[in-house]
Motif scaffolding. Sequence first.
Motif, PDB file in Angstrom:
ATOM      1  N   UNK A   1     -52.601  82.364  92.650  1.00 29.53           N
ATOM      2  CA  UNK A   1     -52.748  82.016  91.231  1.00 29.53           C
ATOM      3  C   UNK A   1     -53.052  81.698  90.648  1.00 29.53           C
ATOM      4  N   UNK A   2     -53.508  82.118  89.137  1.00 27.17           N
ATOM      5  CA  UNK A   2     -54.930  81.799  88.399  1.00 27.17           C
ATOM      6  C   UNK A   2     -54.822  80.182  87.701  1.00 27.17           C
ATOM      7  N   UNK A   3     -53.878  79.301  87.858  1.00 22.27           N
ATOM      8  CA  UNK A   3     -54.065  78.682  86.485  1.00 22.27           C
ATOM      9  C   UNK A   3     -52.665  77.722  87.406  1.00 22.27           C
ATOM     10  N   UNK A   4     -53.720  76.082  87.903  1.00 23.96           N
ATOM     11  CA  UNK A   4     -52.755  75.097  88.159  1.00 23.96           C
ATOM     12  C   UNK A   4     -52.734  73.830  86.985  1.00 23.96           C
ATOM     13  N   UNK A   5     -51.454  73.664  87.841  1.00 24.70           N
ATOM     14  CA  UNK A   5     -51.539  71.697  87.267  1.00 24.70           C
ATOM     15  C   UNK A   5     -51.012  71.717  85.709  1.00 24.70           C
ATOM     16  N   UNK A   6     -51.044  72.452  84.746  1.00 29.35           N
ATOM     17  CA  UNK A   6     -51.345  72.056  83.050  1.00 29.35           C
ATOM     18  C   UNK A   6     -49.270  71.826  83.432  1.00 29.35           C
ATOM     19  N   UNK A   7     -49.769  70.664  82.269  1.00 30.01           N
ATOM     20  CA  UNK A   7     -47.610  70.152  81.943  1.00 30.01           C
ATOM     21  C   UNK A   7     -47.251  71.668  81.292  1.00 30.01           C
TER      22      UNK A   7
ATOM     23  N   UNK B   1     -57.569  82.330  78.094  1.00 33.91           N
ATOM     24  CA  UNK B   1     -56.260  82.037  78.924  1.00 33.91           C
ATOM     25  C   UNK B   1     -55.746  83.277  79.440  1.00 33.91           C
ATOM     26  N   UNK B   2     -56.292  84.552  80.495  1.00 33.49           N
ATOM     27  CA  UNK B   2     -56.037  85.401  80.414  1.00 33.49           C
ATOM     28  C   UNK B   2     -55.076  84.644  82.255  1.00 33.49           C
TER      29      UNK B   2
ATOM     30  N   UNK C   1     -41.596  82.699  86.696  1.00 34.14           N
ATOM     31  CA  UNK C   1     -42.640  83.528  86.938  1.00 34.14           C
ATOM     32  C   UNK C   1     -43.287  84.004  84.776  1.00 34.14           C
ATOM     33  N   UNK C   2     -44.572  83.540  84.619  1.00 37.35           N
ATOM     34  CA  UNK C   2     -45.384  83.598  83.505  1.00 37.35           C
ATOM     35  C   UNK C   2     -46.678  83.742  82.852  1.00 37.35           C
ATOM     36  N   UNK C   3     -46.469  84.645  82.204  1.00 39.26           N
ATOM     37  CA  UNK C   3     -48.061  86.073  82.090  1.00 39.26           C
ATOM     38  C   UNK C   3     -48.642  85.236  80.963  1.00 39.26           C
ATOM     39  N   UNK C   4     -50.195  84.125  80.281  1.00 42.20           N
ATOM     40  CA  UNK C   4     -50.415  84.563  79.214  1.00 42.20           C
ATOM     41  C   UNK C   4     -51.409  85.255  79.078  1.00 42.20           C
TER      42      UNK C   4
END
Length: 979
Positions: free
Chosen positions: A1-7, A142-143, A152-155
């Motif tokens: 995972x690349x990022x966690x915990x953002x609403x 925000x890659x 699953x999302x990619x941004x």
Amino acid sequence: MKLVGQPIALPNFCLGTNMIARFASTSLLALALAACATAPAPELAATAPAPVAAPGAAPLAQLVDQVSIPYESFTLANGLTTLVHTDRKSPVVGVTLYYRVGSKNEPRGRTGFAHLFEHLMFGGSENVENFDIPLEAAGSTSTNGSTWYDRTNYVETVPTGALDRALMMEADRMGHLLGAVTQDKLDKQRGVVQNEKRQGDNQPYGLVEYAIGDGLLPVGHPYRHSTIGSMADLDAASLSDVRAWFRDNYAPNNVVLALAGDIDTATARAKVEKWFGDIPRGPEVQQVEAPVVSLSAPVTREMTDQVPVTRISRVWTGPGINDADAPALAVGLYILGGLASSRLDNQLVRGDELAVRVSAGNQQHEKLSFLQADLDVKPGIDRAAAEAAFEKVIGDFVATGPTADEVVRAATQIVSGQIGALEEVGGFGGKGATLAEGLLYSDDPANYKKQLEAIAALTPAQVRDAMQRWLTRPPLKLAVVPGTRTEDGAKMGGWGDEDTLPAPAPDARKPAPPIAKSPPIAIPPVADVGELTFPAIERATLSNGIPVQLARRTAIPKVIVDLRFDAGYAADGAARAGVHSLMVKALEEGTTTRDATRIAEDQERLGADISTGTSLDYDDVILSALSANLAPSLDLMADIVLNPAFRPDDVARLKNQRLADISQQLASPQGLAARALAPLVYGPDHPYGTVGALGTTAAVSQVTAEGLATEARRWLRPDTARITVVGDVAMAELLPQLERAFGKWTAPEGAAPAKNLTAPTPSGQKRLVVIDRPNSPQSVIYAGHLLPVTGRTAGLESLDLANEVLGDGFLSRLNLLIREEKGWSYGVRTGVTAPQGQRLFTLSAPVQSDRTGDSIALILDAMSQFAGGGKGVDATEFNRVTDGNIRGLPNRFQTNAQVLRALLDLQARGRPDDYYTKLPETYRAVKTGAIDTAARTYLGGDDLTIVVVGDRKVIDGQLAKLGLPITYLPVDTGVSSGE
């Protein structure tokens, strides 16, 4: 995972949902609700009476009208649906892809696989060797990617001129991935994910998420197992699994693509057709049955863990996102334990003082939700008494429902938050994600609007009835009590039948048959990026001398006001650590005419948020307000600053909460490490040589109400203050409001106090400082050394760029080495502080325990190689940190908060107004030699103090092999140096 915990954006109404992402710190904490009530409920009016409104507040319906994300859509022949939202305020485009597959789609024996696959999607496709390098060089921010139960999302948010590059790369991994996925890549990302799991498990209360799934749902339910999965299942993932997962789930007909920003539909259609049109349709993602489950009787579970206080939870399953009760439950639980004036806060924290922390929330998913309420028992309070009071507050609230005023306050805060979310076009919470989630979960990109309208129209009776339908069912009663951890997170998070059925065998790592690659496709070039437009800075001065700066931005009808004082927790010194920040926090506890509850309620009615904070050098009181409600919001802010009450009862309660916060920090491996480093490197005589803002138990215990009042009078003065404002207001309108609020404030006699930032510091030395934390699956490495420059030293951009090369970013050397190549960590980071006084280089690396010594050795070697050991910055790195930063500048100023931070940085570091507009020119002037010189001068490891928090039974032998002097510190690191 690349990022966690953002609403997630508001359609989910998660109020704090944590998702599993590719890169960030992991905190697997489910928000919550709770209740148990059987008493008959009194009748409530079907239509809510008008609440008592704050003077001058805008009507709620007017606020809802301001939330709008216009869009158009089209669908390609292969099924790919694209949503387009045009927002020309900045030359960037948010690219957001949602795949209709998440952990709820995983079969038995393969838990955690959706998230593991998300990691693999960044490892390169057939025409892109590494997904991050071309995008970061193009200026993307925000890659990232994330996985949760349903998707699953990619941004990425890219300059307009890099849109073709972003779309080509997303299309390449959608249509041409498998030829580039090797066993080596799978093994390395498996290691990264397993360390991500260890990092989350290693936190206090880190095993709670597993217990919630186990307690509420039967074996085999799609929402029972955690998204991170079990260690055994991660070990079993094979290349054949990867290929099958990709072919079954990652086809264009299972994807929503959202493009938001500097783009129109005609342009988008041509580009999407060009890059995605030839990808064939695949099988539809199989829908899974995931019914809401009601327990037949309460389930009780007690866990012993290395935690400072007992945490009591009540948890239920609830309805899915499209259920008619979802908005009412979101509001009801917000009133119960989410608002600053929540029922649980008012009665158990501020009222009976049985708890030091409470919360409640609705973790909303497509098919069901988790409703949870938590209470942290105040030390010294009988647990049974606290638990009984907890259940009574929940039960009474469910039985009687909220007041009309509570419903409007909660709804106003939610709507105000969504107005703020309109600033960002991309990322996990921007407008693209909001539209995509609406289509994915509700078949309507504008579902956010329907949800907000439903919330604005709610009556107390509707909220009460929804709470009674769902929170009168038997709950999971969970308690986490202090002690030695007895459960193993490595064995948790899986399917749930591992005790009766054997775990899947680890993958044999046999070579998979080769896959024929598609014809090569070139990565598109990046068009030139236009000149950065930074908002003009207007200046004025109040009649009492307070300087005012304004950057006007009209993208959304909100304003941020920062009142900053030259103070900070450096004002304490080691002996008084925590006193100053406690004073600043106490401002929120009451004024001479308002108590804490009244302050919270008045903010909520206005849709405002007033927060106080203390950093090393500054105290900040920050107001976020709706433009329509700015005047009354400023009046409230002024009352908090100018008329603090410091009532003895409030101070006593705040002290107890602070002592509990210190205990929580001492229970966290990261907290232990952070408390230890600054006293070691700055020493006991320097203002920066303290354990941090929370302070020490000894100092906080001695605080009195009179002492805090004296501290406030000494440091919070108009002659040490300045006001910075960003948002939708003109100076001609703003200045009279500020004058009315703060203009009559006069400074006390005598000179303002000052901190001695030139105090001596100890000589640096390379050494290890070890803090024992038994039963830790990871060690936390936190290191640093002082630099011979201050935060106001000019011309150090080469140092900033050298730090990016070394450790600040996903593609930095240390992160690629320890995380991506070795798989020993979820992430390594370095930083260079910029205080008023002497700067500090820091390094943080949570690593698996059995690789602690190896990780330190590799980190020191990499630092040495960069700092004169023959491995200077290479061409790829140089391009990334110079051209990439230049192209990415527009991304850095999308929001009012980002602009505010930039203005405060300009002030703190004495930089000119045009610093950011000239930053491209500054970066272009930096040569590779300057970066290498900065690395050699500042980033070597010869005087690095290395704090290691871990299980000494595991790490002592490893550390001894490093041949460095070792000091052992006690767990309570309220000390200034090692002993």
